[in-house]
Every structure is written in structure tokens, then in C-alpha cells.
Design a protein around this motif. Structure first.
Motif, short mmCIF file in Angstrom:
data_model
loop_
_atom_site.label_atom_id
_atom_site.label_comp_id
_atom_site.label_asym_id
_atom_site.label_seq_id
_atom_site.Cartn_x
_atom_site.Cartn_y
_atom_site.Cartn_z
N ARG A 266 0.85 -1.20 0.00
CA ARG A 266 0.00 0.00 0.00
C ARG A 266 0.88 1.24 0.00
NH1 ARG A 266 -2.18 -3.64 3.14
NH2 ARG A 266 -1.20 -2.91 5.03
N ARG A 267 0.57 2.17 -0.88
CA ARG A 267 1.34 3.41 -0.97
C ARG A 267 0.41 4.57 -1.28
NH1 ARG A 267 4.34 0.42 1.03
NH2 ARG A 267 6.49 -0.02 0.52
N GLU A 268 0.88 5.75 -0.89
CA GLU A 268 0.19 6.99 -1.16
C GLU A 268 1.24 8.00 -1.64
OE1 GLU A 268 -2.60 10.23 1.23
OE2 GLU A 268 -2.10 8.33 2.19
N MET A 269 0.82 8.97 -2.40
CA MET A 269 1.72 10.02 -2.85
C MET A 269 1.15 11.36 -2.37
SD MET A 269 2.62 12.59 -5.19
CE MET A 269 1.75 12.51 -6.72
N ALA A 270 2.03 12.26 -1.97
CA ALA A 270 1.60 13.59 -1.54
C ALA A 270 2.51 14.65 -2.14
CB ALA A 270 1.62 13.69 -0.01
N GLU B 205 2.69 11.15 6.98
CA GLU B 205 2.28 11.93 8.15
C GLU B 205 3.48 12.35 9.00
OE1 GLU B 205 -0.84 9.56 9.91
OE2 GLU B 205 -2.29 10.32 8.45
N ALA B 206 4.50 11.49 9.11
CA ALA B 206 5.71 11.85 9.86
C ALA B 206 6.43 13.00 9.18
CB ALA B 206 6.63 10.64 10.00
N LEU B 207 6.54 12.95 7.86
CA LEU B 207 7.18 14.05 7.12
C LEU B 207 6.41 15.35 7.32
CD1 LEU B 207 9.22 15.24 5.11
CD2 LEU B 207 7.75 14.41 3.26
N LEU C 267 7.67 19.01 8.88
CA LEU C 267 7.61 20.23 8.07
C LEU C 267 6.67 21.28 8.64
CD1 LEU C 267 7.56 18.66 4.49
CD2 LEU C 267 9.49 19.81 5.61
N GLU C 268 5.77 20.86 9.51
CA GLU C 268 4.76 21.77 10.07
C GLU C 268 5.37 23.03 10.71
OE1 GLU C 268 1.20 23.31 10.56
OE2 GLU C 268 1.38 21.30 9.75
#
Length: 162
Positions: free
Chosen positions: A86-90, A135-137, A141-142
Motif C-alpha cells: 500500500r502506498r500513497e503520494m503527496a 504523516e511523519a514528514l 515540516l509543520e
């Protein structure tokens, strides 16, 4: 009953309105779609729709039965287990003031992400991976100031044997 996140993937006929029928089924039954991603497959007559949802085991069983009954659905699988990739791109647009640029670049490099656009006061970062990685990245960056985010939604394929 407790809910858990499920990833459902389906092969469907590549025809207008199929995605609307699938999402309409979820809406009419009161099931929430967290992410939905649809795209053509190697076969031009078929598309793959991947949906993530939080449901109870009983609701999941009902969803699978109801989706299988839809006319244009060829195959449905629950991709929640360890047998799936499972992968997602942002794409993440972050403020990149001169004082933070080197730190942002270091963070991006550590996450094996990449900067795909650079402006005077921003970077657009592309990252691909598991939900937890993205989410960790974003948490790191927040503090720099995330301006906007676009996410693809979950994609999943079963691992091939051997």
C-alpha cells in the motif's frame, strides 16, 4: 464495536458512472470513504478503484457483499492484510525561508522525498510511501509552515508469489 481502517480494491469496467455508483453505494449505506482513487489498468477495458474506509468487521462484510453485486464490478478484494503493498503520494507546499532551506532539504533527503518545485519563498515536495511516512514528514515540516497539501489517496496491489 471498534472500527479499523480497511483498504478495498476493485477491478471495474472502464465505463462512465462506475465510480459514481461505487461511491453512491457507500453514501447510501452511511459508510464514509476516507480516500478514493480510480485509474485505468493495463487493460483499457478495466479500471482499478481503491478505497480506504474505517468500519467495523460486520460493516466491512456488508460493504464487500454489496460492492460485489454492482453490475460493473469485476473483482473486489480487501487489501488490509500484510499480503498487500500500500502506498500513497503527496505533494506538500512548504514555506522555505532562507533560514530553513537547508533543514527542509535535510528532512526531505532523510525521507527519500524530493523537491519538485522551488520558489523564492516555497518548496513543493513530492513524497511516496506508507501513510505513516507521509504523516511523519508532514509533522516535521509543520514548524516551517505548510501552505497546502494534495494527496493521491491509497493505492494497493497484492504481492505476487515467489
Amino acid at each position: 464495536m471498534d472500527t479499523e481502517k480497511h483498504t478495498i480494491t476493485m477491478l471495474v469496467e472502464n465505463e462512465p458512472g462506475v465510480t459514481a455508483r461505487v461511491s453512491g453505494l457507500f453514501a447510501s449505506r452511511g459508510y464514509n470513504i476516507e480516500t478514493i482513487c480510480g485509474a485505468p489498468t493495463a487493460n483499457p477495458d478495466m479500471s482499478r478503484i481503491t478505497i480506504t474506509t474505517n468500519t467495523t468487521p460486520d460493516q466491512m462484510e456488508q460493504i464487500m457483499k454489496q460492492v460485489r453485486r454492482l453490475v460493473n464490478v469485476i473483482k473486489v478484494r480487501d487489501m488490509t492484510g500484510d499480503d498487500a503493498v500500500r502506498r500513497e503520494m503527496a505533494l506538500i507546499c512548504v514555506k522555505a525561508m532562507a533560514s530553513h532551506r537547508s533543514e527542509i532539504q535535510r528532512i526531505v533527503e532523510n525521507f527519500r522525498a524530493r523537491i519538485v518545485d522551488t520558489g523564492l519563498n516555497h518548496y513543493i515536495i513530492e513524497v511516496t510511501g506508507r501513510l505513516e511516512k507521509i504523516e511523519a514528514l508532514m509533522r516535521l515540516l509543520e514548524p516551517m509552515g505548510i501552505k497546502k497539501v494534495a494527496r493521491s489517496g491509497m493505492l494497493a496491489l497484492y504481492r505476487e508469489p515467489g
